[in-house]
Design a protein around this motif. Sequence first.
Motif, mmCIF file in Angstrom:
data_model
loop_
_atom_site.group_PDB
_atom_site.id
_atom_site.type_symbol
_atom_site.label_atom_id
_atom_site.label_comp_id
_atom_site.label_asym_id
_atom_site.label_seq_id
_atom_site.Cartn_x
_atom_site.Cartn_y
_atom_site.Cartn_z
ATOM 1 N N THR A 1 27.161 40.352 75.571
ATOM 2 C CA THR A 1 28.238 40.106 76.514
ATOM 3 C C THR A 1 29.065 41.221 76.727
ATOM 4 O OG1 THR A 1 28.007 37.436 76.086
ATOM 5 C CG2 THR A 1 30.068 38.275 77.253
ATOM 6 N N GLU A 2 29.477 41.791 75.342
ATOM 7 C CA GLU A 2 30.410 42.999 75.421
ATOM 8 C C GLU A 2 29.773 44.070 76.188
ATOM 9 O OE1 GLU A 2 30.871 43.859 71.165
ATOM 10 O OE2 GLU A 2 31.735 41.699 70.851
ATOM 11 N N ARG A 3 28.469 44.276 75.915
ATOM 12 C CA ARG A 3 27.543 45.249 76.605
ATOM 13 C C ARG A 3 28.008 44.833 78.280
ATOM 14 N NH1 ARG A 3 23.943 49.093 74.981
ATOM 15 N NH2 ARG A 3 22.565 49.999 76.470
ATOM 16 N N GLU A 4 27.422 43.855 78.672
ATOM 17 C CA GLU A 4 27.845 43.549 80.137
ATOM 18 C C GLU A 4 29.118 43.671 80.656
ATOM 19 O OE1 GLU A 4 25.399 41.915 82.705
ATOM 20 O OE2 GLU A 4 24.703 43.549 81.283
ATOM 21 N N LEU A 5 30.128 43.414 79.719
ATOM 22 C CA LEU A 5 31.590 43.524 80.330
ATOM 23 C C LEU A 5 32.054 44.918 80.362
ATOM 24 C CD1 LEU A 5 34.158 42.634 81.079
ATOM 25 C CD2 LEU A 5 34.818 42.192 78.648
ATOM 26 N N GLY B 1 34.211 37.289 85.801
ATOM 27 C CA GLY B 1 34.870 36.518 85.246
ATOM 28 C C GLY B 1 34.228 35.849 83.777
ATOM 29 N N GLU B 2 32.877 35.378 84.372
ATOM 30 C CA GLU B 2 31.991 34.751 83.078
ATOM 31 C C GLU B 2 32.178 35.611 82.010
ATOM 32 O OE1 GLU B 2 28.219 34.135 84.658
ATOM 33 O OE2 GLU B 2 28.943 32.538 86.024
ATOM 34 N N GLN B 3 31.986 36.807 82.054
ATOM 35 C CA GLN B 3 31.810 37.889 80.890
ATOM 36 C C GLN B 3 33.305 38.165 80.467
ATOM 37 O OE1 GLN B 3 28.728 38.449 80.467
ATOM 38 N NE2 GLN B 3 28.558 37.404 82.464
ATOM 39 N N LEU B 4 34.329 38.249 81.019
ATOM 40 C CA LEU B 4 35.627 38.246 80.774
ATOM 41 C C LEU B 4 35.606 37.172 79.787
ATOM 42 C CD1 LEU B 4 37.451 39.630 83.745
ATOM 43 C CD2 LEU B 4 37.403 40.881 81.599
ATOM 44 N N VAL B 5 35.770 35.878 80.358
ATOM 45 C CA VAL B 5 35.698 34.669 79.253
ATOM 46 C C VAL B 5 35.217 34.426 78.142
ATOM 47 C CG1 VAL B 5 35.471 32.066 79.499
ATOM 48 C CG2 VAL B 5 36.624 33.170 81.592
ATOM 49 N N ALA B 6 33.703 34.954 78.438
ATOM 50 C CA ALA B 6 32.912 34.951 77.105
ATOM 51 C C ALA B 6 33.414 35.720 75.894
ATOM 52 C CB ALA B 6 31.339 35.225 77.632
#
Length: 631
Positions: free
Chosen positions: A484-488, A572-577
């Motif tokens: 998730t950090e990579r995606e963000l 938004g999903e990545q930010l929230v995760a």
Amino acid sequence: MAGRINDDDVKAVRDAVPIDAVVSEYLQLRNAGGGNLKGLCPFHDEKSPSFQVSPSKGLFHCFGCQEGGDTIAFVRKIDHLSFSEAVERLAATAGITLRYEEGGYNPSHQRGERIRLVEAHRAAAQFYSEQLAGPEAEIGRAFLAERGFDQAAAAHFGVGYSPAGWDHLTRFLRGKGFSDKELLTSGLAQESRRNPIDRFRGRLMWPIRDVSGEVVGFGARKLRDDDNGPKYLNTPETPIYKKSQVLYGIDLAKKDIAKSSRAVVVEGYTDVMACHLAGVTTAIATCGTAFGGDHIKILRRLLMDNGSARVIFTFDGDAAGQKAALRAFEDDQKFAAETYIAIAPDNMDPCDLRLAKGDEAVADLVQPRTPLFEFAIRQIVARYDLETPAGRAAALDEAAPIVARIKNVASQHEVAVQLAGILGILDTQFVVKRVAQLARWARDRGGKGPAPAQDRRRPYESEAPRPSFASGPALNLRSPAHRTERELLKLALQHPHLVSPAFDAYGIDEFTAPPYAAVRQCIQEAGGATDAPSDYLPAVMDCAPNDVVRALVTELAVEAVHARTVDEAYAGEQLVAVRRRAVDRRLLDIQGTLARLGQHGDPAQLAAVQNELWVLQQYGQALRNKGAAAL
């Protein structure tokens, strides 16, 4: 020394020359999805493409060897140039005049060595081409005419003539501002008792260009009987000319090689000319050396080296040609392409064949005929008497190890069956087992077989640490947090408007992998993702503390985002995760603090910790219920 190139001019060069156009001069690029392109990496040997180019961002990155950067970085790496030399070359391509912070415009004598040597060769090629029209060059024009090449053909290939005098070219290039040292280093001149003299005199000249189209050397053909030199004289090894790394005609053939996934390897300059004029525009030749590993790397990048690609060798049928074919077969396994050999009737080369039978005969010659492995095996077994059991056994002993070197097991089995047929051995399974046994022995002795499945991972998937960015655990894409950090971070670099302004409020400590924390730090120091300017990515890379972090920035800026639709909802999903995991980690810390304080801790401290716990619990609940709206 020349002054530093003006920063605005560097930016103008970077923006003016599309990175995909530059990279395409060296390798074939295909669609990789998400607006990116992919190809075989020119910086390391690979079978499947892991090299990606992002035209919209002006960046490249190889997920195999971790090389990456912008257009300037690519040119520096591929052609071994300094930063200034790379900028100067690209500026010349774009027609941009560079300004220098000290000393005004850069005079020619201050330019980098490689650029100066290339300019000397470009001027020499023009000089030789013009000399071909003069009276002295009549013998050269006659040589070409006898082989079916008219003035238009000579002009198309840049064929020229070097005057027979001692220093015609040397004096011409001195007049252009080139020093004796540059002329000697370039290989265009050679030492004499007093002053440098021309290396090539009284010869027909073929300019040898690299894959980008720059003249880097010459091939010179003897024309007169009183010339005591070799029949062909090539440029010696220089800083810009390595004969094992150039292919004559590659500049003209590369687009058709990439388009058709086919290359034709011939033996000489006139053979290349004959093939191209006959419509075989994928023909290339080595320059006075055997076809080897470095040549294969050039072709593989253009062919994309898929299973449908074909490489056809047209060596002469004489002993020397057969030896060259066998030498080529030794490197056959470095291709994924199918390799063939074509030998003309009466052992004619393509140039002679065109003269004798016309263009159609040349075009027909290079239609795939005999697989190279079959030709190599037949050359081996031809030395034995296959009418006797002893002869067949001896031929099998020499040929079987050749077949055993074929890495693809299915192909190895098929060729072993064919070998049995060639030898006339009825027990096909005996030959197949013999080949398989030799292949196992080779692997047991340390020969490289197919990579184990556990070793065929994508970069960062391994538990083993890669070069560290900072202290901390290695990246592991099986970790949901790291994924998730990579995606963000990819979104923050590639689509900053989708994560702004929320992303800029995220702390460095919200990224658990030290490499990702380092990239987050770079984005922060570059001014953040909100209202990202046009030079946003270069600014982020400039803030990288070292080359390793800089490489990761380019990697994340090029790697595709793992979503069919990249929009605000996905961002938004990545930010929230990422934020929820940060909140959960802080909750665990606070709960540990409460456990340590117990019932007898300081009441004020205990109340403060309990209050923070309650606030975080409410925030965590809001993130779960409202998603990005709670950020």
